[in-house]
Design a protein around this motif. Structure first.
Motif, PDB file in Angstrom:
ATOM      1  N   TRP A 110      -0.439  15.434 -38.260  1.00  0.00           N
ATOM      2  CA  TRP A 110      -0.120  14.696 -37.041  1.00  0.00           C
ATOM      3  C   TRP A 110       0.501  13.357 -37.407  1.00  0.00           C
ATOM      4  N   ALA A 111       1.463  12.884 -36.597  1.00  0.00           N
ATOM      5  CA  ALA A 111       2.084  11.563 -36.759  1.00  0.00           C
ATOM      6  C   ALA A 111       2.313  10.979 -35.376  1.00  0.00           C
ATOM      7  N   SER A 112       2.254   9.662 -35.262  1.00  0.00           N
ATOM      8  CA  SER A 112       2.331   9.011 -33.953  1.00  0.00           C
ATOM      9  C   SER A 112       3.663   9.263 -33.258  1.00  0.00           C
ATOM     10  N   TRP A 113       4.760   9.458 -34.028  1.00  0.00           N
ATOM     11  CA  TRP A 113       6.072   9.681 -33.400  1.00  0.00           C
ATOM     12  C   TRP A 113       6.093  10.962 -32.574  1.00  0.00           C
ATOM     13  N   GLN A 114       5.213  11.912 -32.914  1.00  0.00           N
ATOM     14  CA  GLN A 114       5.214  13.186 -32.216  1.00  0.00           C
ATOM     15  C   GLN A 114       4.870  13.039 -30.738  1.00  0.00           C
ATOM     16  N   LEU A 115       4.103  12.002 -30.397  1.00  0.00           N
ATOM     17  CA  LEU A 115       3.740  11.794 -28.997  1.00  0.00           C
ATOM     18  C   LEU A 115       4.951  11.477 -28.128  1.00  0.00           C
ATOM     19  N   HIS A 116       6.019  10.939 -28.715  1.00  0.00           N
ATOM     20  CA  HIS A 116       7.198  10.589 -27.927  1.00  0.00           C
ATOM     21  C   HIS A 116       7.944  11.826 -27.411  1.00  0.00           C
ATOM     22  N   VAL A 117       7.751  12.973 -28.071  1.00  0.00           N
ATOM     23  CA  VAL A 117       8.447  14.190 -27.641  1.00  0.00           C
ATOM     24  C   VAL A 117       7.966  14.632 -26.260  1.00  0.00           C
ATOM     25  N   PRO A 118       6.660  14.865 -26.038  1.00  0.00           N
ATOM     26  CA  PRO A 118       6.241  15.212 -24.670  1.00  0.00           C
ATOM     27  C   PRO A 118       6.404  14.065 -23.683  1.00  0.00           C
ATOM     28  N   LEU A 119       6.291  12.813 -24.143  1.00  0.00           N
ATOM     29  CA  LEU A 119       6.512  11.687 -23.231  1.00  0.00           C
ATOM     30  C   LEU A 119       7.920  11.725 -22.649  1.00  0.00           C
ATOM     31  N   ALA A 120       8.906  12.020 -23.489  1.00  0.00           N
ATOM     32  CA  ALA A 120      10.287  12.088 -23.016  1.00  0.00           C
ATOM     33  C   ALA A 120      10.537  13.355 -22.204  1.00  0.00           C
ATOM     34  N   ALA A 121       9.930  14.464 -22.609  1.00  0.00           N
ATOM     35  CA  ALA A 121      10.211  15.740 -21.955  1.00  0.00           C
ATOM     36  C   ALA A 121       9.554  15.865 -20.593  1.00  0.00           C
ATOM     37  N   MET A 122       8.418  15.204 -20.401  1.00  0.00           N
ATOM     38  CA  MET A 122       7.663  15.412 -19.172  1.00  0.00           C
ATOM     39  C   MET A 122       8.317  14.788 -17.944  1.00  0.00           C
ATOM     40  N   LEU A 123       9.160  13.783 -18.119  1.00  0.00           N
ATOM     41  CA  LEU A 123       9.844  13.218 -16.948  1.00  0.00           C
ATOM     42  C   LEU A 123      10.784  14.244 -16.315  1.00  0.00           C
ATOM     43  N   HIS A 129      -4.214  11.947 -17.765  1.00  0.00           N
ATOM     44  CA  HIS A 129      -4.276  12.789 -18.958  1.00  0.00           C
ATOM     45  C   HIS A 129      -5.558  12.582 -19.766  1.00  0.00           C
ATOM     46  N   PRO A 130      -6.000  11.342 -20.031  1.00  0.00           N
ATOM     47  CA  PRO A 130      -7.248  11.181 -20.808  1.00  0.00           C
ATOM     48  C   PRO A 130      -8.462  11.790 -20.110  1.00  0.00           C
ATOM     49  N   TRP A 131      -8.492  11.732 -18.773  1.00  0.00           N
ATOM     50  CA  TRP A 131      -9.643  12.279 -18.042  1.00  0.00           C
ATOM     51  C   TRP A 131      -9.551  13.795 -17.911  1.00  0.00           C
ATOM     52  N   LEU A 132      -8.338  14.313 -17.779  1.00  0.00           N
ATOM     53  CA  LEU A 132      -8.180  15.757 -17.610  1.00  0.00           C
ATOM     54  C   LEU A 132      -8.305  16.502 -18.933  1.00  0.00           C
ATOM     55  N   PHE A 133      -7.741  15.932 -20.008  1.00  0.00           N
ATOM     56  CA  PHE A 133      -7.661  16.657 -21.261  1.00  0.00           C
ATOM     57  C   PHE A 133      -8.344  15.959 -22.433  1.00  0.00           C
ATOM     58  N   GLY A 134      -8.881  14.771 -22.194  1.00  0.00           N
ATOM     59  CA  GLY A 134      -9.631  14.083 -23.228  1.00  0.00           C
ATOM     60  C   GLY A 134      -8.783  13.422 -24.295  1.00  0.00           C
ATOM     61  N   VAL A 135      -7.476  13.336 -24.107  1.00  0.00           N
ATOM     62  CA  VAL A 135      -6.571  12.755 -25.095  1.00  0.00           C
ATOM     63  C   VAL A 135      -5.556  11.879 -24.378  1.00  0.00           C
ATOM     64  N   SER A 136      -5.301  10.675 -24.908  1.00  0.00           N
ATOM     65  CA  SER A 136      -4.280   9.820 -24.326  1.00  0.00           C
ATOM     66  C   SER A 136      -2.903  10.316 -24.754  1.00  0.00           C
ATOM     67  N   PRO A 137      -1.933  10.387 -23.820  1.00  0.00           N
ATOM     68  CA  PRO A 137      -0.587  10.813 -24.197  1.00  0.00           C
ATOM     69  C   PRO A 137       0.254   9.686 -24.781  1.00  0.00           C
ATOM     70  N   LEU A 138      -0.269   8.478 -24.797  1.00  0.00           N
ATOM     71  CA  LEU A 138       0.499   7.311 -25.238  1.00  0.00           C
ATOM     72  C   LEU A 138       0.295   7.077 -26.721  1.00  0.00           C
ATOM     73  N   PRO A 139       1.331   6.589 -27.416  1.00  0.00           N
ATOM     74  CA  PRO A 139       1.190   6.299 -28.855  1.00  0.00           C
ATOM     75  C   PRO A 139       0.134   5.235 -29.106  1.00  0.00           C
TER      76      PRO A 139
END
Length: 222
Positions: free
Chosen positions: A68-81, A212-222
């Motif tokens: 895992w790497a922090s940059w990977q979070l930017h992929v769903p962040l960009a795609a979800m809009l 997202h943190p409440w629904l899935f237990g993980v923050s989507p933000l870097p």
């Protein structure tokens, strides 16, 4: 038990998506629930089983496939809009090419909206969502989960096309040709309604970030 629950949730997901829409079960359910009641019940059941499947993936044994790497979070962040905007533009709109259309008799191929881009906007949204979420979830259970959803979305469009061609006959080809002939970008049928749907899509995006943190237990933000 983790893999057992995961396999059971996967089986339940496919069974609850396949069985209710097949004859003779679908006509039987529609006759008792009504078209809208069937749609609501089918959607509620699908969401419940999807929530179970996502939870089961988190409880499955962790088998890493890539680090895992922090940059990977930017992929769903960009795609979800765009995913949220596609959903906002597609839900509740006429779409005779899909099983999820509403008031399909009102479909205007000269102003097809998001259907000008794809006959199956909801499946497109599912494919983008799933593919983007593979990147930061590099363990076996989640790769199987999101990878299956992506394949399901791509193959599902072909299956729906095949069935709709059979049901609609020559109307399918006529409407599809007219849809493709509409200008790009497709002109909205109503600018106020278009603006409202854009706002709802943006609201959905930021709402999912917050929940997202409440629904899935993980923050989507870097």
């Amino acid at each position: 038990m983790g893999w057992t629950e995961y396999a059971a949730a996967f089986a339940a997901f496919f069974l609850t998506h396949a069985l209710p829409i097949r004859p003779p079960l679908r006509p039987w359910l529609v006759a008792r629930l009504g078209p809208q009641g069937f749609g609501l019940a089918y959607s509620a059941l699908s969401l419940a089983v999807l929530a179970w499947l996502i939870g089961a993936a988190g409880r499955a044994p962790f088998v890493p496939l890539w680090p895992w790497a922090s940059w990977q979070l930017h992929v769903p962040l960009a795609a979800m809009l765009p995913v949220c905007l596609i959903l906002a533009m597609a839900i509740g709109r006429p779409n005779p090419f899909s099983f999820g259309g509403a008031r399909n008799e009102a479909f205007d191929p000269a102003r097809p909206g998001v259907v000008r881009l794809t006959r199956h906007p909801l499946l497109l949204a599912l494919a983008i969502w799933a593919t983007a979420h593979v990147v930061p979830n590099g363990d076996l259970a989640h790769v199987l989960l999101f990878g299956t959803f992506a394949v399901f979305a791509v193959l599902g469009g072909r299956l729906v096309d095949r069935r709709k061609r059979r049901e609609m006959g020559a109307d399918w080809a006529r409407l599809d040709a007219a849809r493709k002939a509409a200008p790009l970008p497709p002109p909205p049928r109503s600018w106020p309604a278009f603006g409202l749907r854009l706002a709802l899509g943006a609201e959905l995006y930021f709402g999912l970030l917050w929940l997202h943190p409440w629904l899935f237990g993980v923050s989507p933000l870097p």
